[in-house]
Design a protein around this motif. Sequence first.
Motif, PDB file in Angstrom:
ATOM      1  N   LYS A  39      -3.356   6.397  -0.997  1.00 50.06           N
ATOM      2  CA  LYS A  39      -2.018   7.222  -1.582  1.00 50.06           C
ATOM      3  C   LYS A  39      -1.390   7.852  -0.768  1.00 50.06           C
ATOM      4  O   LYS A  39      -0.468   8.279  -0.391  1.00 50.06           O
ATOM      5  CB  LYS A  39      -2.821   8.811  -2.329  1.00 50.06           C
ATOM      6  N   SER A  40      -1.917   7.703   1.334  1.00 52.81           N
ATOM      7  CA  SER A  40      -1.573   8.534   2.427  1.00 52.81           C
ATOM      8  C   SER A  40       0.098   7.063   3.494  1.00 52.81           C
ATOM      9  O   SER A  40       0.153   6.330   2.637  1.00 52.81           O
ATOM     10  CB  SER A  40      -2.649   7.993   3.838  1.00 52.81           C
ATOM     11  N   THR A  41       0.689   8.691   3.407  1.00 50.89           N
ATOM     12  CA  THR A  41       1.980   8.149   4.117  1.00 50.89           C
ATOM     13  C   THR A  41       2.088   7.303   5.528  1.00 50.89           C
ATOM     14  O   THR A  41       2.378   6.805   5.899  1.00 50.89           O
ATOM     15  CB  THR A  41       3.098   9.151   3.224  1.00 50.89           C
ATOM     16  N   ARG A  69       1.382   2.094  -1.836  1.00 47.52           N
ATOM     17  CA  ARG A  69       0.392   3.886  -2.584  1.00 47.52           C
ATOM     18  C   ARG A  69       0.509   3.393  -3.620  1.00 47.52           C
ATOM     19  O   ARG A  69      -0.546   4.197  -4.173  1.00 47.52           O
ATOM     20  CB  ARG A  69       0.960   4.249  -1.258  1.00 47.52           C
ATOM     21  N   ASN A  70       1.239   2.690  -4.311  1.00 43.14           N
ATOM     22  CA  ASN A  70       1.398   2.082  -6.488  1.00 43.14           C
ATOM     23  C   ASN A  70       2.029   1.340  -5.927  1.00 43.14           C
ATOM     24  O   ASN A  70       3.467   1.004  -5.498  1.00 43.14           O
ATOM     25  CB  ASN A  70       1.866   4.338  -6.815  1.00 43.14           C
ATOM     26  N   LEU A  71       3.035   1.609  -7.584  1.00 43.60           N
ATOM     27  CA  LEU A  71       3.396   0.338  -7.827  1.00 43.60           C
ATOM     28  C   LEU A  71       4.590   0.059  -7.467  1.00 43.60           C
ATOM     29  O   LEU A  71       5.651  -0.633  -6.876  1.00 43.60           O
ATOM     30  CB  LEU A  71       3.866  -0.062  -9.608  1.00 43.60           C
ATOM     31  N   LEU A  74       4.601  -0.614  -3.578  1.00 50.29           N
ATOM     32  CA  LEU A  74       4.706  -1.493  -3.593  1.00 50.29           C
ATOM     33  C   LEU A  74       6.320  -3.061  -3.860  1.00 50.29           C
ATOM     34  O   LEU A  74       6.261  -3.297  -2.858  1.00 50.29           O
ATOM     35  CB  LEU A  74       3.113  -2.544  -4.918  1.00 50.29           C
ATOM     36  N   ILE A  75       5.975  -1.774  -4.922  1.00 44.96           N
ATOM     37  CA  ILE A  75       8.215  -3.352  -5.041  1.00 44.96           C
ATOM     38  C   ILE A  75       8.988  -3.402  -4.065  1.00 44.96           C
ATOM     39  O   ILE A  75       9.510  -3.979  -3.714  1.00 44.96           O
ATOM     40  CB  ILE A  75       8.418  -3.028  -6.276  1.00 44.96           C
ATOM     41  N   ARG A  76       8.921  -1.694  -3.224  1.00 45.15           N
ATOM     42  CA  ARG A  76      10.157  -1.077  -1.950  1.00 45.15           C
ATOM     43  C   ARG A  76       9.985  -1.810  -1.244  1.00 45.15           C
ATOM     44  O   ARG A  76      10.913  -2.683  -0.736  1.00 45.15           O
ATOM     45  CB  ARG A  76       9.854   0.349  -2.594  1.00 45.15           C
TER      46      ARG A  76
END
Length: 201
Positions: A39-41, A69-71, A74-76
Motif C-alpha cells: 500500500k506504500s506509495t 497497490r490495488n487493481l 496495477l492497471i494504470r
Amino acid sequence: MAVIGYARVSTAEQTLDLQRDALHASGAVNIYEDKASGKSTDRQELAQCLKALREGDTLVVWRLDRLGRNLQDLIRIVNELEGRDIKFKSVKECIDTGGPAGKLVFHLFGALAEFERELVRERTVAGLAAARARGRKGGRPQILTEKETRAALAMMKNRDISVAEIAQRFGVSRSTLYSLQTSHRQSVVSKLKGETLGMSH
C-alpha cells in the motif's frame, strides 16, 4: 530488447529468493527490488525500474500484487507501459501482454475496475438520497452535549468571537451552530407563548 524484473516483499524480514528465481527463469537479466508494503506509495526501486524501461522491453513480475497497490494502480501502470510500447508479464498468473490473450485479460481487468467504481458511486448517491429522505445529511453526525450547546449559544452572543471560531472550538460546522441557535429561539418563543396562555386563564 531487455527483460527487466521487479520484485517486492512487505518487510525486511521476508526473503526475495523465490521471486528472484522465478524472474531469472523468465529471462530477467536485471531485477529491481523493493522492501515496502504493497500500500506504500514510496517504492523507489519500482520508480527506477519504470524509468529504466525502454521501448520494446518487457517488465516481468512474479505475481500481480507485487506491482500494483490495488487493481486500479496495477492497471494504470500496465496501461502506461503499453503506451510506451513496453510489454508486461506476470509469472504466477501466466499473463503476457505481448500476446493477444494477455492484452484481453487486462482489458477485462480495466472494465471490472470501472464497473467497481461505478457501483461505489451508485451506492454513495443512493445512500445520500436515503439519508436526505430520512431528514439527515451525509457525513459524521455533529452532536454537542447540553452543556456545550449552552456554552456555544452564549459565545454566539459575543460579537468579538466569530461563528467560525466557535465552530472550530466545538468541532462542528457553522450551519450546526445556526441550527442550534434557531432551535433555541423557537424553544424560547414557545415557552413564552405557553406562559402567556397560562396567565390568561
